[in-house]
Scaffold this motif. Structure first.
Motif, PDB file in Angstrom:
ATOM      1  N   ASN A  25      39.090  77.620-124.830  1.00 34.12           N
ATOM      2  CA  ASN A  25      40.301  76.586-125.831  1.00 34.12           C
ATOM      3  C   ASN A  25      40.604  76.941-126.308  1.00 34.12           C
ATOM      4  O   ASN A  25      41.941  76.449-126.323  1.00 34.12           O
TER       5      ASN A  25
ATOM      6  N   ILE B 169      43.134  79.630-127.166  1.00 31.52           N
ATOM      7  CA  ILE B 169      43.962  79.784-126.403  1.00 31.52           C
ATOM      8  C   ILE B 169      45.009  77.924-127.027  1.00 31.52           C
ATOM      9  O   ILE B 169      46.293  78.786-127.236  1.00 31.52           O
TER      10      ILE B 169
ATOM     11  N   PHE C 165      44.760  83.441-115.641  1.00 29.38           N
ATOM     12  CA  PHE C 165      45.221  82.906-117.030  1.00 29.38           C
ATOM     13  C   PHE C 165      45.423  81.893-116.338  1.00 29.38           C
ATOM     14  O   PHE C 165      45.816  80.483-116.594  1.00 29.38           O
ATOM     15  N   SER C 166      46.407  82.577-115.539  1.00 29.73           N
ATOM     16  CA  SER C 166      47.604  81.052-114.120  1.00 29.73           C
ATOM     17  C   SER C 166      46.022  80.134-113.790  1.00 29.73           C
ATOM     18  O   SER C 166      47.390  78.732-113.421  1.00 29.73           O
TER      19      SER C 166
ATOM     20  N   SER D 152      44.046  78.746-114.793  1.00 28.37           N
ATOM     21  CA  SER D 152      42.818  78.768-115.941  1.00 28.37           C
ATOM     22  C   SER D 152      41.325  78.341-115.534  1.00 28.37           C
ATOM     23  O   SER D 152      40.647  77.201-115.706  1.00 28.37           O
TER      24      SER D 152
ATOM     25  N   THR E 192      36.917  78.798-117.585  1.00 28.25           N
ATOM     26  CA  THR E 192      37.065  78.353-119.174  1.00 28.25           C
ATOM     27  C   THR E 192      36.932  76.618-119.167  1.00 28.25           C
ATOM     28  O   THR E 192      36.860  76.329-120.140  1.00 28.25           O
TER      29      THR E 192
HETATM   30  N1  TRP Z   1      47.086  78.026-116.395  1.00 29.35           N
HETATM   31  C1  TRP Z   1      47.831  77.790-117.727  1.00 29.35           C
HETATM   32  C2  TRP Z   1      49.225  78.291-117.760  1.00 29.35           C
HETATM   33  O1  TRP Z   1      49.449  78.721-116.681  1.00 29.35           O
HETATM   34  C3  TRP Z   1      47.503  78.188-119.367  1.00 29.35           C
HETATM   35  C4  TRP Z   1      45.979  77.201-118.909  1.00 29.35           C
HETATM   36  C5  TRP Z   1      46.285  76.433-119.094  1.00 29.35           C
HETATM   37  C6  TRP Z   1      45.024  78.399-119.406  1.00 29.35           C
HETATM   38  N2  TRP Z   1      43.780  76.117-119.050  1.00 29.35           N
HETATM   39  C7  TRP Z   1      43.521  77.690-119.498  1.00 29.35           C
HETATM   40  C8  TRP Z   1      44.730  79.486-119.286  1.00 29.35           C
HETATM   41  C9  TRP Z   1      42.586  77.949-119.947  1.00 29.35           C
HETATM   42  C10 TRP Z   1      43.835  79.876-119.863  1.00 29.35           C
HETATM   43  C11 TRP Z   1      42.602  79.107-120.298  1.00 29.35           C
HETATM   44  O2  TRP Z   1      49.971  78.300-118.721  1.00 29.35           O
END
Ligand code: TRP
Length: 454
Positions: free
Chosen positions: A105, A108, A232-233, A235, A238
């Motif tokens: 976190n 990122i 990633f999308s 989240s 994490t």
């Molecule tokens: N999911 C978010 C996006 O799509 C980004 C994000 C927020 C994220 N928290 C996260 C990505 C933790 C990876 C880990 O833009």
């Protein structure tokens, strides 16, 4: 359900005001730059609709099961992304995954705040009528801005200041209140933009690319890209769902929550595709042009449109809001940890974490301009942060999460937490099989691939 505060005494743990509050905050985290610019360009690179289908498969097969498990850890552990593991399995080393989550976190947010700061600047430019101009030098404007030694830093600091102010307000009065306003706004803006894009001439060519599968474009690297995008999308893995789940009510229906979050994240990604692909084909733009798509292509499109200036304001507000709610969630995971680990007040923890991340983030910003000559492993500082957090640490944390759920805490423990207060756990046997065997194996494959081993 209490938490030790900065005086060392116990106080009730912060909680969401409503069930919807949790859902909006979690979807606010999931929906971000990942949906708006990353999804369209990985779809572009992956050959369109066939990639979308594979992505859908991963989201259902891996996304939903891991999400159910991750929220359960927070709701059972009632602590930050690290201590929740300790509450559940006190004498084990699984909590180490919490440290990895917090590092992810932190990293990122350091580079995410750079792009979020750009979006903030573009929104203000559009709002003050300075973005859409007839000379169409959008590429120069964008390049000039991101390589400037001062301007992007100022916008990154402003953005981080806003994020810190919101997170400092706490769970209910800060994060929840803001998401309750921002997320519905986001959906309205999206619907307006979808209608606009679908009414463009030749919209069907873009739609065909986005929705009609061509399986010949699929190879092993597109499959892996789809998996990375899913993590990633959403989240996922994490500590976000551990942290936000730790503020949720004990009677919340976790499978329904997980399904809802995944559904909304998907809807936004698909709608972003419906906005972007008709526009891309209408203007004859390369669908693989990545971040430029948002900051260069869209201003070009708005220049040719009736009410283009207004659409530009709406669009960049949309990008800014999506990035803001995700940045809030990234900071909250770190703040919850710092606050509980060092027994600090929320205010102090937020200011310290926010300041450290901002300073580290400045190096990411400067790596587009004055520090662009510094490269490590052939990557600029920004690219290195992206690579290490999203492609190395993220799949690793995902693997440990799946192993913890399947073999550490074990499915029976998760089941007990999910079914608390009479809630159902549909397809529990399938869930258990996916978590124990299928998901770890798939993640090991991405992990090895991201390291270039296979
Ligand atoms: N999911 C978010 C996006 O799509 C980004 C994000 C927020 C994220 N928290 C996260 C990505 C933790 C990876 C880990 O833009």
């Amino acid at each position: 359900m209490s938490t030790r505060n900065s005086n060392g005494s116990l106080e009730p743990r912060e909680q969401w005001g409503t069930k919807l509050g949790f859902m909006l905050a979690a979807t606010g985290s999931a929906i971000g730059l990942g949906n708006i610019w990353r999804f369209p360009f990985v779809v572009g690179e992956g050959g369109g609709a066939a990639f979308v289908l594979i992505y859908l498969g991963f989201v259902c097969l891996i996304g939903i099961p891991l999400l159910i498990g991750e929220i359960s850890i927070g709701r059972k552990g009632r602590a930050n992304a690290m201590d929740s593991y300790k509450t559940i399995k006190p004498k084990s080393k699984w909590y180490f995954n919490g440290y990895i989550s917090i590092l992810i976190n932190f990293m990122i947010l350091s580079f995410y705040s750079v792009v979020a700061g750009w979006a903030f600047y573009y929104f203000v430019l559009a709002l003050t009528g300075q973005l859409i101009t007839n000379d169409r030098s959008y590429e120069n404007v964008f390049e000039g801005f991101i390589t400037n030694p001062f301007m992007p830093i100022i916008w990154q600091i402003l953005l981080m200041g806003l994020v810190v102010a919101i997170v400092m307000g706490g769970v209910k009065k800060g994060i929840e209140k803001w998401n309750n306003i921002l997320m519905p706004t986001l959906f309205i803006l999206l619907i307006i933009l979808v209608f606009r894009s679908l009414s463009l001439e030749n919209a069907h060519i873009g739609l065909q690319f986005f929705l009609k599968p061509d399986f010949s474009a699929i190879n092993s690297s597109t499959i892996l890209a789809a998996l990375g995008q899913a993590f990633f999308s959403l989240s996922l893995a994490t500590g976000l769902y551990v942290t936000y789940g730790s503020y949720s009510r004990s009677n919340s229906n976790l499978p329904a929550n997980a399904g809802g979050i995944v559904f909304l994240d998907l809807v936004v990604a698909i709608m972003a595709g419906l906005i972007i692909f008709p526009a891309v084909f209408h203007y004859g733009i390369d669908p693989q042009s990545g971040p430029d798509l948002v900051f260069i292509t869209f201003p070009t499109m708005f220049t040719d449109m009736a009410f283009g200036t207004i659409f530009a304001v709406v669009f960049f507000f949309f990008v800014f809001v999506a990035a803001l709610t995700s940045a809030i969630s990234l900071l909250e995971v770190v703040v919850a940890f710092v606050k509980e680990k060092f027994l600090m007040s929320r205010k102090a923890a937020t200011i310290i974490a926010g300041a450290v991340i901002t300073v580290v983030g400045l190096f990411c910003t400067l790596s587009f301009g004055p520090l662009s000559h510094i490269t490590i492993l052939d990557r600029t500082i920004f690219e290195l942060f992206d690579f290490i957090s999203a492609e190395v640490l993220l799949p690793f944390a995902g693997l440990i999460l799946a192993l913890f759920l399947g073999w550490g805490w074990k499915p029976a423990g998760v089941k007990e937490e999910v079914e608390k207060e009479g809630n159902p756990f549909p397809l529990f046997k399938t869930w258990s099989f996916l978590i124990k065997y299928v998901i770890p194996i798939i993640i090991i494959v991405i992990f090895l691939d991201s390291l270039g081993v296979i």
